[in-house]
Design a protein around this motif. Structure first.
Motif, PDB file in Angstrom:
ATOM      1  N   GLN B   4       0.829  -1.208   0.000  1.00  0.00           N
ATOM      2  CA  GLN B   4       0.000   0.000   0.000  1.00  0.00           C
ATOM      3  C   GLN B   4       0.863   1.256   0.000  1.00  0.00           C
ATOM      4  OE1 GLN B   4      -2.734   0.355   3.256  1.00  0.00           O
ATOM      5  NE2 GLN B   4      -4.107   1.586   2.007  1.00  0.00           N
ATOM      6  N   SER B   7       2.302   1.891  -3.410  1.00  0.00           N
ATOM      7  CA  SER B   7       1.371   2.453  -4.389  1.00  0.00           C
ATOM      8  C   SER B   7       1.050   3.907  -4.080  1.00  0.00           C
ATOM      9  CB  SER B   7       0.115   1.614  -4.459  1.00  0.00           C
ATOM     10  OG  SER B   7      -0.554   1.680  -3.244  1.00  0.00           O
ATOM     11  N   VAL B   8       0.999   4.257  -2.777  1.00  0.00           N
ATOM     12  CA  VAL B   8       0.739   5.664  -2.444  1.00  0.00           C
ATOM     13  C   VAL B   8       1.904   6.537  -2.905  1.00  0.00           C
ATOM     14  CG1 VAL B   8       0.543   7.269  -0.517  1.00  0.00           C
ATOM     15  CG2 VAL B   8      -0.844   5.224  -0.554  1.00  0.00           C
ATOM     16  N   GLY B  11       1.712   6.855  -6.656  1.00  0.00           N
ATOM     17  CA  GLY B  11       0.644   7.753  -7.082  1.00  0.00           C
ATOM     18  C   GLY B  11       1.013   9.200  -6.898  1.00  0.00           C
ATOM     19  N   SER B  12       1.625   9.531  -5.741  1.00  0.00           N
ATOM     20  CA  SER B  12       1.973  10.936  -5.531  1.00  0.00           C
ATOM     21  C   SER B  12       3.082  11.367  -6.476  1.00  0.00           C
ATOM     22  CB  SER B  12       2.349  11.180  -4.071  1.00  0.00           C
ATOM     23  OG  SER B  12       2.979  10.073  -3.536  1.00  0.00           O
ATOM     24  N   THR B  14       3.472  10.185  -9.472  1.00  0.00           N
ATOM     25  CA  THR B  14       2.828  10.352 -10.781  1.00  0.00           C
ATOM     26  C   THR B  14       2.173  11.716 -10.886  1.00  0.00           C
ATOM     27  OG1 THR B  14       2.317   8.017 -10.632  1.00  0.00           O
ATOM     28  CG2 THR B  14       1.287   9.217 -12.404  1.00  0.00           C
ATOM     29  N   ILE B  15       1.427  12.100  -9.826  1.00  0.00           N
ATOM     30  CA  ILE B  15       0.756  13.397  -9.867  1.00  0.00           C
ATOM     31  C   ILE B  15       1.787  14.524  -9.925  1.00  0.00           C
ATOM     32  CG2 ILE B  15      -0.764  14.952  -8.574  1.00  0.00           C
ATOM     33  CD1 ILE B  15      -2.197  12.519  -7.552  1.00  0.00           C
ATOM     34  N   GLY B  18       3.285  14.693 -13.356  1.00  0.00           N
ATOM     35  CA  GLY B  18       2.262  15.214 -14.260  1.00  0.00           C
ATOM     36  C   GLY B  18       2.111  16.717 -14.129  1.00  0.00           C
ATOM     37  N   THR B  37       6.337  10.302 -16.082  1.00  0.00           N
ATOM     38  CA  THR B  37       4.945  10.005 -15.705  1.00  0.00           C
ATOM     39  C   THR B  37       4.497   8.677 -16.286  1.00  0.00           C
ATOM     40  OG1 THR B  37       4.587  12.373 -15.909  1.00  0.00           O
ATOM     41  CG2 THR B  37       2.657  11.015 -15.606  1.00  0.00           C
ATOM     42  N   PHE B  38       4.840   8.433 -17.566  1.00  0.00           N
ATOM     43  CA  PHE B  38       4.426   7.182 -18.195  1.00  0.00           C
ATOM     44  C   PHE B  38       5.088   5.986 -17.526  1.00  0.00           C
ATOM     45  CE2 PHE B  38       3.409   9.431 -22.431  1.00  0.00           C
ATOM     46  CZ  PHE B  38       2.214   9.828 -21.898  1.00  0.00           C
ATOM     47  N   ILE B  41       3.184   5.314 -14.413  1.00  0.00           N
ATOM     48  CA  ILE B  41       1.892   4.687 -14.715  1.00  0.00           C
ATOM     49  C   ILE B  41       2.098   3.212 -15.062  1.00  0.00           C
ATOM     50  CG2 ILE B  41       0.001   4.687 -16.381  1.00  0.00           C
ATOM     51  CD1 ILE B  41       0.063   7.681 -16.319  1.00  0.00           C
ATOM     52  N   MET B  44       2.425   1.334 -11.970  1.00  0.00           N
ATOM     53  CA  MET B  44       1.114   1.089 -11.360  1.00  0.00           C
ATOM     54  C   MET B  44       0.393  -0.055 -12.055  1.00  0.00           C
ATOM     55  SD  MET B  44      -0.086   4.949 -10.787  1.00  0.00           S
ATOM     56  CE  MET B  44      -1.104   5.161  -9.381  1.00  0.00           C
ATOM     57  N   TYR B  45       0.562  -0.164 -13.370  1.00  0.00           N
ATOM     58  CA  TYR B  45      -0.042  -1.292 -14.093  1.00  0.00           C
ATOM     59  C   TYR B  45       0.544  -2.616 -13.581  1.00  0.00           C
ATOM     60  CZ  TYR B  45      -1.969   1.836 -17.658  1.00  0.00           C
ATOM     61  OH  TYR B  45      -2.671   2.794 -18.316  1.00  0.00           O
ATOM     62  N   LEU B  47       1.751  -3.145 -10.663  1.00  0.00           N
ATOM     63  CA  LEU B  47       1.197  -3.334  -9.320  1.00  0.00           C
ATOM     64  C   LEU B  47      -0.203  -3.926  -9.396  1.00  0.00           C
ATOM     65  CD1 LEU B  47       2.799  -2.503  -6.873  1.00  0.00           C
ATOM     66  CD2 LEU B  47       1.346  -0.522  -6.651  1.00  0.00           C
TER      67      LEU B  47
END
Lengths: 107, 171
Positions: B4, B7-8, B11-12, B14-15, B18, B37-38, B41, B44-45, B47
């Protein structure tokens, strides 16, 4: 094996990330005047949609959404190619990459 | 380090990258941040166990499309004064519009958030493997697959035609 069974964070986190990416892309399309950055922001928005589709595909265990992501990638590649070649043509004619240049097409 | 937390952090990041795509002044920096960014992502895929899409995303997006963008940037040979300037008013308007879009979508998906609280158990975890997707792609989605190849030919011919140097330049 218990750890492999979940997708890391909860569903809401992935939805949050993809909505945030989409909004960032939308803000970029609205603010930037550079045509290349504009195209890149469109790619960012497409990727946000892809992320959302993959998230729901994994959440429901249905692979069909991932086929749609595959087709979105295909269309995005074609779109980027055409967009960039239009950009090159516009740059040759006006020596500028300002998106406002297309106002000249307005009769 | 739990899954977890990873992934957090992803995600941050990535943002953040971006955001840097939109915020950076130089287009080449935007391209580099978009590649980053890609890659996030794609991570994340992985994951989410969508391995095929992670590889396709890395090869097609971060590899092919971004190299195309970089080539065009180098070809145009832009310098500092050619960067078109934006007015303060348009930035404020766009941020308000984008923020409203974000809020509206978050609010609309509030019920989904309650549905997916906590860790998400995945019912069928091999949905994104190459074998499953390949069988689906070449049976149920065979016609769209073939049509997409026609789309690619059209895009290729169109790109060559559009970017071809003409004899006289129209003013």
């Amino acid at each position: 094996m218990e750890q492999l069974n979940n997708i890391g964070a909860s569903l809401d986190f992935y939805i949050f990330v993809s909505i945030a990416l989409f909004s960032i892309g939308a803000i970029g399309v609205l603010t930037r005047k550079n045509m290349i950055v504009l195209l890149m922001c469109i790619e960012l928005m497409l990727n946000a949609v892809n992320l959302l589709l993959v998230t729901f595909s994994t959440f429901f265990g249905n692979g069909e959404a991932q086929i749609f992501v595959f087709f979105i990638i295909v269309v995005a590649a074609a779109e980027a190619t055409i967009g960039l070649s239009i950009l090159i043509m516009a740059y040759r004619n006006s020596k500028s990459i300002d998106i406002e240049m297309f106002n000249k097409l307005n009769g | 380090m739990s899954l977890q937390m990873i992934s957090v952090i992803l995600g941050s990041l990535t943002i953040a990258s971006g955001l840097m795509v939109v915020l950076s002044k130089h287009p080449i920096r935007s391209v580099i941040y978009l590649v980053i960014t890609f890659f996030f992502i794609s991570a994340m895929y992985i994951l989410m166990n969508a391995q095929f899409l992670a590889i396709v995303n890395m090869i097609v997006y971060a590899g092919a499309i971004m190299v195309l963008f970089l080539f065009v940037l180098m070809l145009l040979n832009l310098n500092k004064e050619m960067e078109p300037e934006t007015t303060r008013m348009s930035i404020i308007t766009a941020v308000i519009a984008g923020g409203t879009l974000f809020l509206v979508m978050i609010t609309a998906l509030r019920d989904t958030f309650q549905y997916g609280k906590g860790y998400v158990q995945v019912p069928v975890q091999d949905a994104g493997l190459v074998e499953k997707l390949g069988k689906l792609l070449f049976s149920k989605y065979l016609v769209p697959f073939e049509i997409s190849s026609i789309l690619f030919i059209a895009a290729m011919v169109g790109a060559v035609l559009l970017a071809k140097r003409e004899k006289q330049i129209i003013d």
